[in-house]
Design an enzyme around this catalytic site. Structure first.
Site: not given
Ligand code: TIU
Length: 225
Positions: A25, A130, A163
């Site tokens: 991400d 995802k 994530c």
């Molecule tokens: N990619 C990921 O970690 N999604 C989140 O929503 N992370 C947060 O720390 N909010």
């Protein structure tokens, strides 16, 4: 057999195995102003510090011809893959699907959902969307890794305790040998990053290993260079 110096003890790369780098991400939604991360009330500037380290890892894997997977947390424009429980969570400023300065928040195809320009996937690298926090839930990742006979996964990306940790735990339960690259991952909460890594490597590596980018590159160059 080669090893990467790691905590809680050396990470073994058996001969014949090819580790895969999973970059979680590294998309504008989390790292740039106006995206999902900021909508949740976070200071997103903390995350930009790891971009050069993630790029170093990508360069190393590319130079050694090792597989790379990039993920993006993303939903379909009609939100049919976003459970109501996820949709209603978060800060008050903007929700998933709302229109922000980089397009609709966390929606596939919008500018904010793209990977950072310096970390873009190359044509021969898998880029998957995802809908959950974990990279295995409702994705083709496991089939892809199975087809390539991959057993060892190295994790980078954001955020460490959300994530990245979820994906690592999903992978660990599926039998993969997992290592988190500690300076190629970041959190909006530095103390959460430290705690997440401590949890991963506690109890003899109950979820996996942790190593620095330097240690990873040294080990991989010895094994595959
Ligand atoms: N990619 C990921 O970690 N999604 C989140 O929503 N992370 C947060 O720390 N909010």
């Amino acid at each position: 057999m080669f090893t990467i110096a790691a905590s809680p003890y050396p990470y073994v790369l058996p001969s014949g195995s090819k580790p895969c780098l999973i970059v979680i991400d590294m998309q504008r939604d989390f790292v740039e102003a106006g995206g999902f991360g900021e909508a949740l009330g976070n200071d997103v500037s903390l995350l930009t510090a790891i971009v050069p380290t993630v790029k170093r890892l990508l360069d190393c894997f590319r130079a050694l011809n090792l597989p790379i997977v990039h993920t993006r947390e993303a939903h379909k424009p009609d939100l049919s893959d976003c459970p109501p429980a996820k949709l209603k969570r978060g800060g008050a400023s903007m929700k998933i699907g709302d229109l922000g300065p980089m397009g609709r928040i966390l929606i596939d195809g919008e500018v904010g959902n793209e990977l950072l320009p310096e970390l873009r996937a190359l044509p021969d690298e898998l880029e998957i969307t995802k809908p959950g926090k974990g990279a295995f839930y409702a994705t083709a990742l496991q089939d892809y890794l199975h087809d390539l006979e991959i057993t060892h996964l190295l994790f980078a990306g954001v955020t460490t305790e959300v994530c990245v940790q979820t994906s690592m735990r999903e992978a660990n339960d599926r039998g993969y040998e997992c290592l988190i690259v500690e300076d190629a991952t970041e959190s909006y909460f530095p103390e959460f990053k430290q705690a997440a890594i401590a949890m991963i490597i506690a109890q003899g590596g109950i979820v996996g290993w942790s190593a620095s980018c330097e240690q990873v590159i040294a080990g991989l160059e010895q094994a595959y260079g």
